[in-house]
Design a protein around this motif. Sequence first.
Motif, PDB file in Angstrom:
ATOM      1  N   LEU A   1       0.843  -1.197   0.000  1.00 43.76           N
ATOM      2  CA  LEU A   1       0.000   0.000   0.000  1.00 43.76           C
ATOM      3  C   LEU A   1       0.874   1.241   0.000  1.00 43.76           C
ATOM      4  O   LEU A   1       1.916   1.288   0.662  1.00 43.76           O
ATOM      5  CB  LEU A   1      -0.897   0.025   1.234  1.00 43.76           C
ATOM      6  N   ASP A   2       0.462   2.266  -0.744  1.00 41.22           N
ATOM      7  CA  ASP A   2       1.156   3.555  -0.707  1.00 41.22           C
ATOM      8  C   ASP A   2       0.665   4.390   0.468  1.00 41.22           C
ATOM      9  O   ASP A   2       1.429   5.163   1.053  1.00 41.22           O
ATOM     10  CB  ASP A   2       0.927   4.316  -2.028  1.00 41.22           C
ATOM     11  N   VAL A   3      -0.600   4.254   0.785  1.00 43.71           N
ATOM     12  CA  VAL A   3      -1.184   4.954   1.928  1.00 43.71           C
ATOM     13  C   VAL A   3      -2.398   4.147   2.395  1.00 43.71           C
ATOM     14  O   VAL A   3      -3.055   3.480   1.590  1.00 43.71           O
ATOM     15  CB  VAL A   3      -1.593   6.405   1.558  1.00 43.71           C
ATOM     16  N   ALA A   4      -2.668   4.208   3.697  1.00 44.48           N
ATOM     17  CA  ALA A   4      -3.836   3.512   4.255  1.00 44.48           C
ATOM     18  C   ALA A   4      -4.649   4.498   5.080  1.00 44.48           C
ATOM     19  O   ALA A   4      -4.078   5.277   5.863  1.00 44.48           O
ATOM     20  CB  ALA A   4      -3.393   2.330   5.108  1.00 44.48           C
ATOM     21  N   LEU A   5      -5.969   4.500   4.903  1.00 39.16           N
ATOM     22  CA  LEU A   5      -6.864   5.381   5.646  1.00 39.16           C
ATOM     23  C   LEU A   5      -7.543   4.596   6.764  1.00 39.16           C
ATOM     24  O   LEU A   5      -8.225   3.598   6.504  1.00 39.16           O
ATOM     25  CB  LEU A   5      -7.915   5.986   4.718  1.00 39.16           C
ATOM     26  N   VAL A   6      -7.340   5.082   7.996  1.00 36.33           N
ATOM     27  CA  VAL A   6      -7.945   4.443   9.167  1.00 36.33           C
ATOM     28  C   VAL A   6      -8.855   5.476   9.831  1.00 36.33           C
ATOM     29  O   VAL A   6      -8.402   6.571  10.177  1.00 36.33           O
ATOM     30  CB  VAL A   6      -6.874   3.978  10.171  1.00 36.33           C
ATOM     31  N   PRO A   7     -10.171   5.186   9.967  1.00 31.70           N
ATOM     32  CA  PRO A   7     -11.093   6.176  10.536  1.00 31.70           C
ATOM     33  C   PRO A   7     -10.806   6.454  12.009  1.00 31.70           C
ATOM     34  O   PRO A   7     -10.435   5.555  12.769  1.00 31.70           O
ATOM     35  CB  PRO A   7     -12.472   5.527  10.350  1.00 31.70           C
TER      36      PRO A   7
ATOM     37  N   TYR B   1      -9.913  10.885   9.448  1.00 34.12           N
ATOM     38  CA  TYR B   1      -9.119   9.698   9.118  1.00 34.12           C
ATOM     39  C   TYR B   1      -7.650   9.948   9.456  1.00 34.12           C
ATOM     40  O   TYR B   1      -7.166  11.089   9.423  1.00 34.12           O
ATOM     41  CB  TYR B   1      -9.221   9.365   7.631  1.00 34.12           C
ATOM     42  N   THR B   2      -6.954   8.860   9.743  1.00 28.90           N
ATOM     43  CA  THR B   2      -5.498   8.895   9.878  1.00 28.90           C
ATOM     44  C   THR B   2      -4.915   8.239   8.630  1.00 28.90           C
ATOM     45  O   THR B   2      -5.306   7.117   8.273  1.00 28.90           O
ATOM     46  CB  THR B   2      -5.029   8.136  11.120  1.00 28.90           C
TER      47      THR B   2
END
Length: 399
Positions: A103-109, A116-117
């Motif tokens: 993954l290049d970036v991951a969105l975590v709520p 999001y983080t």
Amino acid sequence: MSSQLNSFSAVSLIAKREFTVQVMKKSFVISNVIILAVIVGGIIAFSIFSGSGDDERDVVGIAGDQSIAAVVEATGDAVGSPVEVREIADAAAARSGVESGDLDVALVPNGTDGAYTAVTESDLTGTLRAVIEGSVATQATNTALAQQGVDQNALGATTSAATVTVDAIDPPDPESGQRTALAAASVFLLYAQIIGFGMYVAMGVVEEKSSRVVELLLSTVRPLQLLWGKILGIGAVGILQLALYGIAGVGAGLGTGTLTITGAAVSVFAGTLFWFVLGFAFFAVLYAAGGSMVSRQEDVNSTTMPLLILILAMFYAAFASLGDPEGTLSNTLSWIPPFSAIMMPLRIAAGVASPVQIVGTAVLMMITTAILAMGAAKIYQRSILRIGKTVSWKEAFAR
């Protein structure tokens, strides 16, 4: 009439001999097979490696609610940077995916407030940052509108007409990259062909002179017949070689999809052949005169150096104009022989040469070449049988 027929026959025989001798050389055949293989192989390799990254996209992982996934994809498409969205389990999976490079970036709520983080390897920058921040803002807006009872379909229909229409005064040319590549290839090939086959003429003249073969030849043909037969024969070899390079390059480019501007590619190919004929004729008579002024091949550079300097000046001027083919330098030099022989193919490739300019510069080049040919022919006649001391250009013109 008989004299003219004999003259034509003599020139034809000499030209045929020169052509046959050159193309039957093992070195000529082997070198051209290698060059053709390099041209075709290089274009194929370029098409493979340059196309390998066309489908590469940033990969965005999303944990939890996946409703933002469609927004992220739509935002990426809108800004011209498509992304691939993947569903991930949780924050631990987000960190693991980024650390492994999946993954290049991951969105975590962050809770339920729409925040999001973004988990990244080092930092979130450039277009990908804009896609992520824009998507989060859009998702938050959509959520707020839904909570207020706003019908988003009706809202979208109402605002869909509010678009921006671009009216560019000087829109970019989508073909400019390919045209620049064609221009660069044309300039390089013309430089190499003119200087290479010009030296062939000079070396051929001095070889015949040093071996005294010319004395035997001149017992049956006139000096001018020998001169023009040699120029025409070697020139035909140059045209054949250039045509093979052009057919291989354009054919491989079109076949692999590297070239998509078929009409421009064909016109540049034809223009390069035409201007090679004019450029070679201009320099060939001068190289022949220069070769006739020396008796040893190692002395050829002493009389042909001014011609080499002129060709190099043409080459550098052409490459200086690649970035601005419509500029004053390119436009002015294209009218000045012999610079027109290398500037006009460049302008034709760039699509900035008018028919009037093409015809006008070609006529000027022909007239200039005809005038030079008369002077060079006199030097050749005066010098070809002078064995021993090198004849300088000053002495040649003074006689």
